[in-house]
Structure formats: structure tokens, C-alpha cells
Design a protein around this motif. Sequence first.
Motif, short mmCIF file in Angstrom:
data_model
loop_
_atom_site.label_atom_id
_atom_site.label_comp_id
_atom_site.label_asym_id
_atom_site.label_seq_id
_atom_site.Cartn_x
_atom_site.Cartn_y
_atom_site.Cartn_z
N THR A 128 0.83 -1.20 0.00
CA THR A 128 0.00 0.00 0.00
C THR A 128 0.86 1.25 0.00
O THR A 128 1.98 1.27 0.54
N LEU A 129 0.34 2.31 -0.61
CA LEU A 129 0.99 3.61 -0.65
C LEU A 129 0.01 4.65 -0.11
O LEU A 129 -1.19 4.57 -0.35
N TYR A 130 0.56 5.63 0.61
CA TYR A 130 -0.27 6.70 1.17
C TYR A 130 -0.14 7.91 0.25
O TYR A 130 0.92 8.54 0.19
N PRO A 131 -1.21 8.26 -0.51
CA PRO A 131 -1.08 9.28 -1.55
C PRO A 131 -1.20 10.71 -1.03
O PRO A 131 -2.07 11.03 -0.23
N LEU A 132 -0.32 11.56 -1.51
CA LEU A 132 -0.36 13.00 -1.26
C LEU A 132 -0.15 13.68 -2.60
O LEU A 132 0.95 13.64 -3.16
N ILE A 133 -1.20 14.28 -3.13
CA ILE A 133 -1.13 14.86 -4.45
C ILE A 133 -0.76 16.33 -4.34
O ILE A 133 -1.44 17.11 -3.67
N CYS A 134 0.35 16.69 -4.97
CA CYS A 134 0.84 18.07 -5.02
C CYS A 134 0.99 18.64 -3.61
O CYS A 134 1.66 18.06 -2.77
N TYR A 135 0.32 19.77 -3.34
CA TYR A 135 0.62 20.47 -2.09
C TYR A 135 -0.07 19.86 -0.88
O TYR A 135 0.06 20.39 0.22
N GLU A 136 -0.73 18.72 -1.05
CA GLU A 136 -1.24 18.01 0.13
C GLU A 136 -0.10 17.63 1.08
O GLU A 136 -0.33 17.42 2.27
N ALA A 137 1.11 17.57 0.55
CA ALA A 137 2.27 17.20 1.37
C ALA A 137 2.65 18.27 2.38
O ALA A 137 3.49 18.02 3.25
N ILE A 138 2.06 19.47 2.30
CA ILE A 138 2.43 20.53 3.25
C ILE A 138 1.52 20.55 4.46
O ILE A 138 1.71 21.38 5.35
N PHE A 139 0.53 19.64 4.53
CA PHE A 139 -0.44 19.65 5.62
C PHE A 139 -0.20 18.45 6.54
O PHE A 139 -0.77 17.38 6.35
N PRO A 140 0.64 18.61 7.57
CA PRO A 140 0.98 17.46 8.42
C PRO A 140 -0.21 16.89 9.18
O PRO A 140 -0.29 15.68 9.39
N ASP A 141 -1.13 17.74 9.60
CA ASP A 141 -2.24 17.28 10.43
C ASP A 141 -3.31 16.55 9.64
O ASP A 141 -4.25 15.99 10.23
N GLU A 142 -3.21 16.55 8.31
CA GLU A 142 -4.19 15.85 7.50
C GLU A 142 -3.78 14.42 7.17
O GLU A 142 -4.50 13.69 6.49
N ILE A 143 -2.61 14.00 7.64
CA ILE A 143 -2.17 12.62 7.46
C ILE A 143 -2.71 11.81 8.63
O ILE A 143 -2.35 12.06 9.78
#
Length: 531
Positions: free
Chosen positions: A399-414
Motif C-alpha cells: 500500500t501507498l499513502y497518496p499526497l497529491i501536489c501540495y497536500e504534502a504541506i499539511f501534516p495534520d491531514e495525514i
Amino acid sequence: MQRLAGRIMLLWGFPRAVIALFAGAIGAFALPPFGFFAVLFISFPILVWLMDGATGNPDGGWFARLRSAFWIGWVFGFGYFVASLWWLGNALLIDADEFAWALPLAVLGLPAYLALFYGLATALARILWSDGFGRLAALGAAFGLAEWLRGFVATGFPWNAVGYGAMPIPLMMQSSAFFGIFGISALAVFVFSAPALLGTKKGMTAGLALAALLFCAHLGYGAYRLQMADKMPAAENQPVVRIVQPLIDQSRKLDDAERASIFEEHLALTALPPENGGKRPDIVVWPETSVPFILTQNPDALTRIADVLQDGQVLVTGVVRSEDAGAGFAPRFYNSIYVIDSNGQIVSAADKVHLVPFGEYVPYEDLLRNLGVTDAIAMPGGFTAAPQRAMLTLPGGRTLYPLICYEAIFPDEIDDDVAKAGALLNVTNDGWFGATPGPYQHFQQARIRAVENGRPLIRAANTGISAVVDPFGRLIKGIGYNQKGVMDSTLGGGFAPYWSTRARENHFWLVLLSMLLIAIVSRTGFNFRTN
């Protein structure tokens, strides 16, 4: 130092604003691609001295007394965000005839808005301001709170939080696994502000000692974690991942006539043999929206993918997904990721949850249309957000945990599902930003997410920076910005021990509470001694 501090405190009017603007602007050099974190030891002491002089009108009530502090924080923040986010205007120059009108909004308007949070921070800090090192704690707590608010207010934009300036290299990234970026931001402001005590003397010994202790602990914990990482046994049966970096110019991606050739370029890079006779890739990753058409409406394209993939290989690619909304309604479009097996079958999919305002959707669209702001409505985008994040499941169960584009800047949304993932996956198209600091800043923030969550990171970017990063933020292999090609790599490093998102949030609030108590004791300490 005392003379310099005194001169800055006594500044007034325009010179005061210029110094605040300068202090904020030079702080941008702590961020990628520069990473010169020591400049923040200049930025924040100047801010502290300016705050020392921001007494306001003592007869004007709370608002009047705080207004001067708010103004200093806002100007400081405006300088910081203009200097570190000016490159956002590059996206509007891709189609300048259509969107050049919005350039001032991107280059000056957004920084002016983000600076409000720093103005709020300095105003809140001023409430507990004192002569000793407690005022540094007040400033640190207030900035930590401001960065946290910036993460979700008005959909959130926590890009370039102060804490990133304290984490230019993996040694200095490890503390984020415990405190998170917002906790690190609070602590960083305290430490970077400490030299201000050399100019005011009161509380200097205790304040400098505490700041030195925190900085040494930051480095020491990083050294400990990296030493632990070197002793970890390598994970077995790791897949070989091929990242395709096609370097497609953004103007070509907007040209309908180029769609077929863009698709074929991706396929050609996918089919390249492994370097130096290495193992063939198990997983091939294309960047965000790599497929330049609706894939499910082009069965021949799926056939072409199947022709290029070897048996057992899988393609993970950014796509635009369409969905029928029913009779009488326009179809919905999603910024998505597909997993496609070697038979050309779509076996898993995930849609983007957090869309870019005015880039992928228009917030308050009906209100803006009623107000006659039709130009904003016409900006590119038109995506629908997914109601929740979905994991990507590959053939074989990985499994992979997807973060599309700037979703990677939101730590609390993981969320906690990340613990089940074999890796974080960040697909993006930073070609909008051009040869600016933007792609480097985005890459650093994605690396911090790997450290926070103890998972390796697979990152595919159209124009770069593409990379595989281990769970400690160390680069395993990558392709630099503005380079075309492929890279094959195993994930490396297995999984790192990590704290959950909830635990990091608790640690963040503990940091803020501790700083608040220091500030309160410092503010009221005289009364304690005399009673």
C-alpha cells in the motif's frame, strides 16, 4: 550590542517599518534552496527589539497598546512571505494574456494575508511581554499558535512555516517526528530570538542557557536518530521503483495538439532499460496529471500502457478522473492517481482531498459571481475534492499513502492509516513555478512528512525534484530540478519509529503550555518576589 538594541527600539515611523520589513525578508534565506538557518539569529532578535519599543499609547486601551505590536509583526511577516513566496506569480505568467491581472494578488496579496497571522502572533505576545527571557517564550508560543492556525484557517496554507528554517538537513529534521512542524516553529522562534538578550541583558544568562540547551538537544536527538537508522537492518524484498521525470513544459501541457506526444514521451521513458544492467523496476511512477486526457475514455491508451509494462510491473500515475453526475448535471472531475497493472487494468485509485484555492477550485464561487468577480471564476481548475483520503493498494497487497501536489504541506491531514503504508507517495507538477525556490521548498516539506511519519517517500515531479527519501529524510536517489530522465531505486531504510499525528499535536500543545507558563512567570515574577 546594547547600543544597537537601543537604536532599534527607539526607531519610529518609516525607518521602523523598513527595519521590520528587512528583518522578515532576510529570514527567507533560511529556506530552500539556500538553507542558511543562521540568518534567523539576526531576523528574530531584531523583531524582539522592535517589539520592546512597540509600547503603543498607554492611555488608549488594550487595542491601542497592541496595535503597534500587531503592525510590527505584520510588516515583518509581509517581508518574510514576499521574499519567500514571490515565485507564486510565475504560475500566472504561463498564460499571461489571461491571468497576468492577478499577479499582484499572488506576489503581494497572499503575503499580505499571511502576514496577518504574524501580526496576530506579535500582538498576542505583547500581552505577556516582559523585560526578561520570558518575552522570548511568549513570542515563541504566539508564533507556534499562528503557524498552527495558518494550517487550516481559510482552507489553510502552512507553506514556509518558521520551523522549516530550523531543519535544512536530515540531522536537524529528526525533532519533527516528536514535535511536528508547529512545535518546532515555536521552539525555533525562542532559540533564534535568544541573541536579543545580549542587547538587553536582563535574563540573559538563563535565557541563553535554555536556548543553547534546546539547540543542542535538537542536534543531539538528530544524531541519535540517524545513528539508530544506520543500525537498522535493511528491509527485505523491497520493490524497485522507477520514477519518471518527463520535464514537460507547462505551455505544452496546455496545448491540446501536444497530448499524444506527451503521452508517448512518458511511455518511452518508462520502457528504458535499467541502468548498468540492474533489476527491472517493479513499480513505475509518473507525476501529477501526467496522462493528458481522460484515460477511461481512451481504451487504446490503456492498451499502450499494457504494451509497455512488462509482466508483473505496475504503473502509478497522476490522472484527471471524470465521474458522471447524473442527468442534467455536468460531469465532476477529480485530480487523481491510478494504479494500472501490466494488463492495462485500473486496480486502485485515489482522489485529491485538499484542493488548491483558485488553482483547482474557486472558493465562494457563487458569492464571487454575484459580486461580478468573473475573472476569478474563470481561472483554471474545476476539480471536485474527495470526501476522504483513500489508500492505494498495489497488486500483491503493498500500500501507498497518496499526497497529491501540495497536500504534502499539511501534516495534520495525514491520518493513522499511514502506519499501514509501505511508503508515502507524493506526485506533483511543480512546472508551474519555474526555476524558482518553489520546487525546492516543496521538496523539503515533503521530506519532513517522511520523517514525521516514519515512512519512506516516493516523489515524482514533472520538472523535479523527484526522489526516493528514506524515513529519516535522507536522499536515497533523486533527479535534480529541470532535468529529464528516470531513476531506479529501492525504498531503503524500512520504517522508522514515529509518533502518531495525535501524539505530535499533544506535544505541540505541551510546548505552547510550557512557554506560556514561562512567559506568565516572567511577567508576574516581580510580584511573586515582593509578596
